[in-house]
Design a protein around this motif. Structure first.
Motif, PDB file in Angstrom:
ATOM      1  N   MET A  90      -7.968   2.497   4.095  1.00 57.87           N
ATOM      2  CA  MET A  90      -8.710   3.538   3.374  1.00 57.87           C
ATOM      3  C   MET A  90      -8.475   3.430   1.874  1.00 57.87           C
ATOM      4  O   MET A  90      -9.400   3.608   1.075  1.00 57.87           O
ATOM      5  CB  MET A  90      -8.269   4.935   3.865  1.00 57.87           C
ATOM      6  N   LYS A  91      -7.225   3.118   1.459  1.00 59.16           N
ATOM      7  CA  LYS A  91      -6.924   2.945   0.035  1.00 59.16           C
ATOM      8  C   LYS A  91      -7.704   1.774  -0.536  1.00 59.16           C
ATOM      9  O   LYS A  91      -8.212   1.829  -1.661  1.00 59.16           O
ATOM     10  CB  LYS A  91      -5.417   2.739  -0.165  1.00 59.16           C
ATOM     11  N   LYS A  92      -7.831   0.664   0.239  1.00 55.47           N
ATOM     12  CA  LYS A  92      -8.589  -0.508  -0.237  1.00 55.47           C
ATOM     13  C   LYS A  92     -10.065  -0.163  -0.394  1.00 55.47           C
ATOM     14  O   LYS A  92     -10.696  -0.535  -1.386  1.00 55.47           O
ATOM     15  CB  LYS A  92      -8.425  -1.690   0.732  1.00 55.47           C
ATOM     16  N   PHE A  93     -10.647   0.546   0.599  1.00 58.28           N
ATOM     17  CA  PHE A  93     -12.041   0.935   0.494  1.00 58.28           C
ATOM     18  C   PHE A  93     -12.285   1.842  -0.709  1.00 58.28           C
ATOM     19  O   PHE A  93     -13.267   1.718  -1.445  1.00 58.28           O
ATOM     20  CB  PHE A  93     -12.530   1.650   1.755  1.00 58.28           C
ATOM     21  N   ILE A 130     -12.314  -0.294  -3.806  1.00 58.66           N
ATOM     22  CA  ILE A 130     -13.547  -1.084  -3.912  1.00 58.66           C
ATOM     23  C   ILE A 130     -14.687  -0.195  -4.348  1.00 58.66           C
ATOM     24  O   ILE A 130     -15.509  -0.594  -5.202  1.00 58.66           O
ATOM     25  CB  ILE A 130     -13.883  -1.771  -2.569  1.00 58.66           C
ATOM     26  N   LEU A 131     -14.765   1.002  -3.848  1.00 59.61           N
ATOM     27  CA  LEU A 131     -15.857   1.904  -4.165  1.00 59.61           C
ATOM     28  C   LEU A 131     -15.678   2.557  -5.544  1.00 59.61           C
ATOM     29  O   LEU A 131     -16.564   3.261  -6.013  1.00 59.61           O
ATOM     30  CB  LEU A 131     -16.003   2.996  -3.104  1.00 59.61           C
ATOM     31  N   GLY A 132     -14.533   2.324  -6.128  1.00 62.13           N
ATOM     32  CA  GLY A 132     -14.314   2.838  -7.474  1.00 62.13           C
ATOM     33  C   GLY A 132     -13.703   4.218  -7.487  1.00 62.13           C
ATOM     34  O   GLY A 132     -13.871   4.945  -8.463  1.00 62.13           O
ATOM     35  N   GLY A 133     -13.001   4.588  -6.482  1.00 62.02           N
ATOM     36  CA  GLY A 133     -12.424   5.908  -6.416  1.00 62.02           C
ATOM     37  C   GLY A 133     -11.086   6.065  -6.924  1.00 62.02           C
ATOM     38  O   GLY A 133     -10.439   5.686  -7.751  1.00 62.02           O
TER      39      GLY A 133
END
Length: 186
Positions: free
Chosen positions: A177-180, A183-186
Motif C-alpha cells: 500500500m505504501k508503494k502504491f 507511485i500515485l503521488g500520495g
C-alpha cells in the motif's frame, strides 16, 4: 386375568393390549435423507378393557380406589402385576396412568371399564441406570498467563513490549500500500 399386588382385578371379558414407543427424531430437515437420532425405548403400557355388572358395583368402587391409591409420600401406588401379556413383555411393576374411564351400558346393565397401566422401572431404564456415565474431563488451554498472582494476593502486570510500528503490524500488505501511495503521488 390380571392380578395387582395379589388382588384379582374384578370384571369379565378382560382384554389387555400392550404397546411401547421406540423414540427417534428426524434429522433430515428439508431433505429426503433418512437420518434419525434415537431417543430410547420408552416404558411399555398396558391398555385394559373389561366389563363390570351393575350388581357388582362394589367391584367398580374398589377398582377406582386402586387407581387413585397413593403411597406414603403422595405418589401413585406401584403394583406388582401378574398377567400373561405383561409376563410376555417382561413387565413386573406398573402404575395407573393417563386415562381411567367407565361408561354405562344400560341395555346390558353393566359398565364398560378401560384404563391404562404404565410399566414402572422398565428393563431398558434399569439397563440405562447400570451403565457407567463417562467421567468428565478437565479442560485446559495452551498459552501464557496474562498476569501473575503476587504473594500478597494482588496481581502484578507483566511489562509490555513496545508497540510495533505499522509496517511490522500489517506486514506485506502495508508495504504494498505504501508503494502504491508513492507511485500515485500520495
Amino acid at each position: 386375568m390380571i392380578m395387582l399386588n395379589g388382588q384379582k382385578v374384578p370384571g369379565h371379558d378382560v382384554k389387555v393390549r400392550a404397546s411401547f414407543r421406540l423414540e427417534d427424531k428426524d434429522l433430515s430437515g428439508m431433505s429426503s435423507a433418512t437420518d434419525t437420532a434415537e431417543g430410547g425405548i420408552k416404558p411399555q403400557t398396558l391398555s385394559v378393557s373389561l366389563i363390570i355388572k351393575y350388581d357388582d358395583k362394589a367391584d367398580l368402587t374398589r377398582l377406582i380406589a386402586m387407581a387413585r391409591a397413593t403411597d406414603t409420600v403422595g405418589k401413585r401406588m406401584v403394583y406388582d402385576i401378574y398377567n400373561e401379556t405383561a409376563q410376555a413383555g417382561n413387565i413386573r411393576k406398573v402404575r395407573f396412568t393417563e386415562n381411567f374411564s367407565y361408561t354405562e351400558a344400560d341395555s346390558q346393565r353393566m359398565w364398560n371399564v378401560s384404563f391404562t397401566l404404565r410399566e414402572f422401572e422398565s428393563v431398558p431404564e434399569k439397563i440405562e441406570q447400570r451403565q457407567e456415565q463417562p467421567a468428565a474431563t478437565e479442560q485446559t488451554a495452551d498459552g501464557d498467563t496474562v498476569g501473575s498472582a503476587a504473594t500478597d494476593g494482588q496481581t502484578t502486570e507483566t511489562p509490555s513490549a513496545p508497540a510495533p510500528d505499522a509496517t511490522e503490524m500489517h506486514g506485506t500488505v502495508w508495504q504494498m500500500m505504501k508503494k502504491f501511495d508513492a507511485i500515485l503521488g500520495g
